[in-house]
Write an enzyme that holds these catalytic residues in place. Structure first.
Site, PDB file in Angstrom:
ATOM      1  N   LYS A  96       0.844  -1.200   0.000  1.00 20.93           N
ATOM      2  CA  LYS A  96       0.000   0.000   0.000  1.00 20.93           C
ATOM      3  C   LYS A  96       0.877   1.246   0.000  1.00 20.93           C
ATOM      4  CE  LYS A  96      -3.569   2.719   0.642  1.00 20.93           C
ATOM      5  NZ  LYS A  96      -4.537   2.732   1.720  1.00 20.93           N
ATOM      6  N   HIS A 133      -3.195   5.202  -2.065  1.00 22.03           N
ATOM      7  CA  HIS A 133      -4.024   6.299  -1.545  1.00 22.03           C
ATOM      8  C   HIS A 133      -3.742   7.492  -2.462  1.00 22.03           C
ATOM      9  CE1 HIS A 133      -6.062   8.554   1.825  1.00 22.03           C
ATOM     10  NE2 HIS A 133      -5.678   9.501   0.993  1.00 22.03           N
ATOM     11  N   HIS A 167     -10.400   3.781  -2.502  1.00 22.68           N
ATOM     12  CA  HIS A 167     -11.489   4.668  -2.073  1.00 22.68           C
ATOM     13  C   HIS A 167     -11.669   5.879  -2.996  1.00 22.68           C
ATOM     14  CE1 HIS A 167      -8.028   6.555  -0.254  1.00 22.68           C
ATOM     15  NE2 HIS A 167      -8.000   5.784   0.793  1.00 22.68           N
ATOM     16  N   ASP A 239     -12.995   0.905   3.817  1.00 21.24           N
ATOM     17  CA  ASP A 239     -12.147   1.910   4.467  1.00 21.24           C
ATOM     18  C   ASP A 239     -12.675   2.213   5.865  1.00 21.24           C
ATOM     19  OD1 ASP A 239     -10.028   3.599   4.916  1.00 21.24           O
ATOM     20  OD2 ASP A 239     -10.808   5.253   3.707  1.00 21.24           O
TER      21      ASP A 239
END
Ligand code: NCD
Ligand code: ZN
Length: 339
Positions: A96, A133, A167, A239
């Site tokens: 990530k 992200h 997200h 999330d």
């Protein structure tokens, strides 16, 4: 009305550590067959030893539940040997990437994408998914849009790397997804339900504040279209990001919506309202299984339009955390789980 889901997956979940882990992990394990576990602890989960130790602490908190935690490493420059070692850990899923400082516990994130290209190349060769992200440091409403050229760059430079736009919150991100086969995306329940108006258009709602912030009605519409149509490269990722109540109801509210215990009833209501229940299985499991070759534990979860009372707090182990829909009588509930 009843919906039966097979092995629902949460492709983006924060279960934290310590007492919070003990409180929240069983709540996800109750309804989901597996979840992708985020590595943004303090310090982050950024080597083989930390990953193995965290996976063990999660297993302990799960008390034998029929649930697979899919583990991620926090992105840094990893050598090929380190990545290969991670791949040998049962349940290892991917890496990530957080740009430094964009969200909770991301200070050790990436400062220059150029500097990390060797690691990305190595992940591409080894077939390790990259989760991102995708926000810049710009004006809060524009951060995701400003990051999109970066996704484009990654998708073009690393055509065999599986890249997940985590997200997503904007119509522009949905459009980008359609341009590159190696991009996929997760969407949360709260971004399908909320716009920024719900967060701060009236009285400020700290429990709805998260990163990325909810956007405009037209953005939510595009996310809904993608999820409800069963778009093959769109997956559910809650999330769900619990923070203790004193970190939410204070000056300097932490970002994160705690949605895990109500996620499936929330999705059931949404898909039923939009006459799209036929596509919920794709969104909440099949698309991810196909994309990543997952074979999650077998679990059948039956949802019904029978109301439930959502707790105002979840409390135990000295922790208190407020869920999405806190205190509401919610029109859908999980009525049975078969393993
Ligand atoms: C997450 C957290 O609290 O860890 N917060 C959030 O608002 N989503 C981090 C993240 O995924 O951005
Ligand atoms: Zn997150």
């Amino acid at each position: 009305m009843e919906i039966t889901l097979t092995s629902p997956l949460d492709m983006h979940l924060h279960v934290r550590d310590g007492e919070m882990l003990q409180l929240v992990a069983p709540l996800s394990a109750r309804d989901f067959a597996a979840a992708v576990i985020m590595p943004n602890l303090v310090p982050p989960v950024a080597d083989e030893q930390a990953l193995r130790a965290y996976a063990e602490r999660i297993q302990t908190a799960l008390c034998g539940a029929h649930f697979a935690p899919l583990m991620t490493l926090f992105f840094r420059n990893y050598s090929e040997a380190e990545l290969r070692a991670a791949q040998n850990i049962p349940g290892f899923f991917g890496v990530k990437l957080y740009p430094a400082g964009v969200t909770t516990n991301s200070d050790d994130g990436v400062r220059s994408l150029q500097a990390v290209e060797p690691t990305l190349r190595c992940m591409e060769i080894l077939g390790i998914p990259l989760l991102v992200h995708g926000e810049s440091h710009g004006f809060v409403m524009d951060r995701e849009a400003q990051f999109l050229p970066m996704y484009r760059h990654l998708a073009e430079q690393f055509p065999k790397l599986s890249i997940c736009m985590e997200h997503i919150t904007t119509a522009a991100a949905v459009r980008l997804l359609d341009e590159y086969e190696n991009l996929c995306a997760t969407i949360t329940l709260h971004h399908l339900e909320l716009t920024l108006d719900d967060v701060l258009g009236g009285a400020l709602k700290p429990h709805l504040f998260c990163k990325p912030v909810a956007k405009r009605a037209e953005d939510r519409e595009a996310l809904l279209q993608a999820a409800l149509s069963g778009h093959p490269r769109v997956m559910f990722g809650s999330d769900s990001a619990p923070h203790p109540i004193h970190k939410k109801e204070c000056s300097g509210c932490a970002a994160g919506v705690f949605s895990a215990p109500v996620a499936l009833p929330g999705l059931a209501r949404l898909f039923a309202e939009h006459h799209a229940t036929d596509h919920l299985q794709a969104f909440v499991s099949d698309n991810a299984c196909r994309r990543y070759g997952l074979t999650p534990p077998a679990k059948k979860v039956v949802l019904r339009d029978t109301p439930m009372q959502v707790p105002t707090h979840y409390r135990s182990f000295g922790q208190s955390v407020v869920p999405l829909y806190a205190g509401e009588e919610f029109p859908w509930s999980v009525c049975a789980v078969q393993e």
